[in-house]
Scaffold this active site. Structure first.
Site, PDB file in Angstrom:
ATOM      1  N   PHE A 116      13.535  56.638  60.407  1.00 36.89           N
ATOM      2  CA  PHE A 116      13.594  56.288  61.824  1.00 36.89           C
ATOM      3  C   PHE A 116      14.352  54.967  61.971  1.00 36.89           C
ATOM      4  O   PHE A 116      14.107  54.025  61.227  1.00 36.89           O
ATOM      5  CB  PHE A 116      12.162  56.158  62.354  1.00 36.89           C
ATOM      6  CG  PHE A 116      12.067  56.054  63.838  1.00 36.89           C
ATOM      7  CD1 PHE A 116      12.148  57.186  64.633  1.00 36.89           C
ATOM      8  CD2 PHE A 116      11.886  54.823  64.449  1.00 36.89           C
ATOM      9  CE1 PHE A 116      12.051  57.087  66.020  1.00 36.89           C
ATOM     10  CE2 PHE A 116      11.796  54.718  65.830  1.00 36.89           C
ATOM     11  CZ  PHE A 116      11.868  55.855  66.621  1.00 36.89           C
ATOM     12  N   ASP A 187       6.174  55.088  55.309  1.00 37.98           N
ATOM     13  CA  ASP A 187       5.896  55.131  56.741  1.00 37.98           C
ATOM     14  C   ASP A 187       5.207  56.464  57.030  1.00 37.98           C
ATOM     15  O   ASP A 187       5.736  57.538  56.692  1.00 37.98           O
ATOM     16  CB  ASP A 187       7.205  54.994  57.538  1.00 37.98           C
ATOM     17  CG  ASP A 187       6.939  54.829  59.028  1.00 37.98           C
ATOM     18  OD1 ASP A 187       6.000  55.473  59.540  1.00 37.98           O
ATOM     19  OD2 ASP A 187       7.678  54.067  59.678  1.00 37.98           O
ATOM     20  N   TYR A 212      -0.403  56.239  68.201  1.00 41.26           N
ATOM     21  CA  TYR A 212      -0.203  56.899  69.504  1.00 41.26           C
ATOM     22  C   TYR A 212       0.417  58.275  69.375  1.00 41.26           C
ATOM     23  O   TYR A 212       0.548  58.976  70.364  1.00 41.26           O
ATOM     24  CB  TYR A 212       0.646  56.017  70.438  1.00 41.26           C
ATOM     25  CG  TYR A 212       1.963  55.557  69.843  1.00 41.26           C
ATOM     26  CD1 TYR A 212       3.067  56.395  69.806  1.00 41.26           C
ATOM     27  CD2 TYR A 212       2.093  54.280  69.316  1.00 41.26           C
ATOM     28  CE1 TYR A 212       4.257  55.975  69.243  1.00 41.26           C
ATOM     29  CE2 TYR A 212       3.279  53.847  68.757  1.00 41.26           C
ATOM     30  CZ  TYR A 212       4.357  54.702  68.718  1.00 41.26           C
ATOM     31  OH  TYR A 212       5.538  54.283  68.155  1.00 41.26           O
ATOM     32  N   LYS A 213       0.815  58.678  68.163  1.00 41.73           N
ATOM     33  CA  LYS A 213       1.390  60.013  67.980  1.00 41.73           C
ATOM     34  C   LYS A 213       0.246  61.003  67.721  1.00 41.73           C
ATOM     35  O   LYS A 213      -0.535  61.267  68.625  1.00 41.73           O
ATOM     36  CB  LYS A 213       2.439  59.978  66.869  1.00 41.73           C
ATOM     37  CG  LYS A 213       3.677  59.158  67.283  1.00 41.73           C
ATOM     38  CD  LYS A 213       4.697  58.950  66.179  1.00 41.73           C
ATOM     39  CE  LYS A 213       5.876  58.128  66.734  1.00 41.73           C
ATOM     40  NZ  LYS A 213       6.734  57.578  65.691  1.00 41.73           N
ATOM     41  N   ARG A 359      12.744  69.309  69.486  1.00 40.92           N
ATOM     42  CA  ARG A 359      11.548  69.131  68.636  1.00 40.92           C
ATOM     43  C   ARG A 359      10.319  69.690  69.327  1.00 40.92           C
ATOM     44  O   ARG A 359      10.099  69.440  70.516  1.00 40.92           O
ATOM     45  CB  ARG A 359      11.241  67.639  68.439  1.00 40.92           C
ATOM     46  CG  ARG A 359      12.166  66.859  67.605  1.00 40.92           C
ATOM     47  CD  ARG A 359      11.500  65.570  67.112  1.00 40.92           C
ATOM     48  NE  ARG A 359      10.915  64.731  68.182  1.00 40.92           N
ATOM     49  CZ  ARG A 359      10.355  63.553  67.959  1.00 40.92           C
ATOM     50  NH1 ARG A 359      10.257  63.071  66.729  1.00 40.92           N
ATOM     51  NH2 ARG A 359       9.866  62.842  68.957  1.00 40.92           N
TER      52      ARG A 359
HETATM   53  C1  LIG Z   1       7.575  56.444  66.037  1.00 39.45           C
HETATM   54  C2  LIG Z   1       8.091  55.713  64.866  1.00 39.45           C
HETATM   55  C3  LIG Z   1       8.199  54.312  64.891  1.00 39.45           C
HETATM   56  C4  LIG Z   1       7.904  53.542  66.151  1.00 39.45           C
HETATM   57  O1  LIG Z   1       7.698  52.174  65.949  1.00 39.45           O
HETATM   58  P1  LIG Z   1       7.023  51.321  67.108  1.00 39.45           P
HETATM   59  O2  LIG Z   1       7.079  49.925  66.640  1.00 39.45           O
HETATM   60  O3  LIG Z   1       5.619  51.846  67.283  1.00 39.45           O
HETATM   61  O4  LIG Z   1       7.796  51.548  68.359  1.00 39.45           O
HETATM   62  C5  LIG Z   1       8.599  53.677  63.727  1.00 39.45           C
HETATM   63  N1  LIG Z   1       8.905  54.386  62.608  1.00 39.45           N
HETATM   64  C6  LIG Z   1       8.814  55.729  62.568  1.00 39.45           C
HETATM   65  C7  LIG Z   1       9.129  56.462  61.303  1.00 39.45           C
HETATM   66  C8  LIG Z   1       8.426  56.435  63.698  1.00 39.45           C
HETATM   67  O5  LIG Z   1       8.379  57.757  63.680  1.00 39.45           O
END
Ligand SMILES: *Cc1c(COP(=O)(O)O)cnc(C)c1O
Length: 400
Positions: A116, A187, A212-213, A359
């Site tokens: 990401f 992660d 939050y996911k 998705r």
């Molecule tokens: C959703 C996601 C994030 C989001 O980071 P935030 O700091 O919560 O906005 C980071 N890394 C990955 C791999 C994600 O899927």
């Protein structure tokens, strides 16, 4: 623990609007019904009546660690090894900084092109701040294993690819990395609450994820950070805030890290957001992740079969093999953005990731076979009927 049957017992515990089939719980989980009551109680009875006393009387100060322990069970982590707070972007920064410090003589951070972007951006920022000549090396996800070498300081990857749903083999990559003296940072954004994770059994060094996911704790809910217990007493906290100090209320002028994962706290935790997370964990505490995984794979197989049969124009980009995928199904389609808008207008909520990925998140606590088949029927209407051609679906929103 009383165990809840996934879907049968759990669907009624969520607020799901009428006429909506929600396939975006991988981006923002649905609202657990207990959240509103819990947050309003914290506002009125704790903040309202207890005021500053609530840090002690309502346990606000120790909550990040207690909540960390509840998440630890879901990700196969040891008790006392997980801390809550901040956002995932900050938590990966902290983990990477600590990991790099453990390998001061090596300069390469290995990640992949499926990671990401924020994880990569935070690494770039950290490299600049450290100014010690580190480099971020990106390879294709399939090439990560072969790219491990004694030159690499840290393996820094996301277990499940946010776009395709492809999953890395955490046990194997961690073992191979360790054999070469590489520190691992995982992660778990698309793993926690999506599938069983075995951090301790895999020997992972650091891991971070959001709540939050799949964990349904609401927009902006705090992230979590795992530090393997054998590193926790020596890992350097790059973001050395007062709440990670050994004696925060001694107000000393010099920083001294708290023992264990407590040092990864930074500043004041988001108490209202933690209340929502606690209400969500009241459900998760009663869930067996193996049940979630079995359902998730069966529902994923069903969605793949239904969509492929009905919509040959959509190309599956998620691996079919169970071991190689997370809890989402993604299809490439050239007009994917407009098609997703047309689906959302018909109550099927998924999302779009550039350049062409549609998705669909699979969240078995509140999605069952009926919802999947109905969603596939609507996907067919949109694709076969070329509904995506309508001008109103071409307008691109800020958040896709
Ligand atoms: C959703 C996601 C994030 C989001 O980071 P935030 O700091 O919560 O906005 C980071 N890394 C990955 C791999 C994600 O899927």
């Amino acid at each position: 623990m009383t165990k809840l049957r996934v879907y049968e017992d759990t669907k009624a515990l969520f607020h799901l609007p009428d006429g909506v089939i929600y396939l975006d719980g991988n981006s923002l989980g649905a609202l657990p019904l207990g959240v509103a009551e819990r947050v309003s109680r914290v506002i009125t009875a704790e903040w309202g009546d207890e005021l500053i006393r609530a840090w002690n009387s309502a346990g606000w100060y120790v909550q990040p660690r207690h909540i960390g322990d509840r998440i630890a069970r879901l990700i196969g982590a040891e008790a006392g090894s997980v801390m809550i707070g901040d956002t995932l972007s900050l938590k990966v920064y902290q983990a990477l900084a600590a990991a790099l410090d453990m390998k001061a003589e090596r300069k390469i951070i290995l990640s992949d092109t499926g990671n990401f972007p924020t994880d990569l951006y935070m690494a770039e920022g950290l490299i600049g701040t450290l100014g010690r000549g580190h480099q971020l090396r990106l390879v294709a996800p399939e090439e990560v294993e072969a790219a491990l070498s004694e030159e690499i300081a840290v393996l820094y990857v996301t277990e499940v690819d946010y776009r395709t749903g492809r999953r890395h083999d955490m046990a194997k990559l961690t073992a191979n990395a360790h054999a070469l003296g590489i520190v691992t940072v995982w992660d778990l954004a698309h793993s926690a609450g999506a599938l069983p994770v075995h951090l301790a059994a895999c020997g992972a060094d650091f891991a971070a994820g959001c709540t939050y996911k799949y964990l349904n704790a609401g927009p902006g809910a705090p992230a979590f950070l795992y530090v393997a217990p054998h590193h926790a007493g020596s890992a350097r906290a790059a973001l050395s805030g007062w709440m990670g100090h050994a004696k925060p209320f001694a107000f000393e002028l010099a920083y001294a890290a708290a023992g264990g994962v407590e040092r990864m706290r930074v500043g004041t935790p988001p108490v209202l957001a933690m209340a929502a997370l606690e209400a969500s964990l009241d459900i998760w505490d009663q869930i067996d992740m193996a049940d979630v995984r079995a359902r998730s794979l069966a529902l994923g197989d069903l969605l793949i079969a239904e969509v492929e049969r009905r919509c040959p124009a959509l190309k599956l980009v998620t691996p079919r093999a169970h071991a190689r995928r997370g809890s989402q199904v993604s299809f490439a389609f050239g007009n994917g953005y407009a098609a997703m808008q047309a689906l959302i207008a018909r109550g099927v909520i998924g999302d779009f990731r550039a350049p062409d990925i549609m998705r669909f998140g699979i969240t078995p606590l509140y999605i069952g076979e009926g919802e999947i088949v109905r969603a596939a029927e609507i996907i067919e209407e949109v694709i076969a009927g070329e509904m995506w051609r309508r001008p109103e679906y071409q307008v691109v929103n800020v958040v896709t």
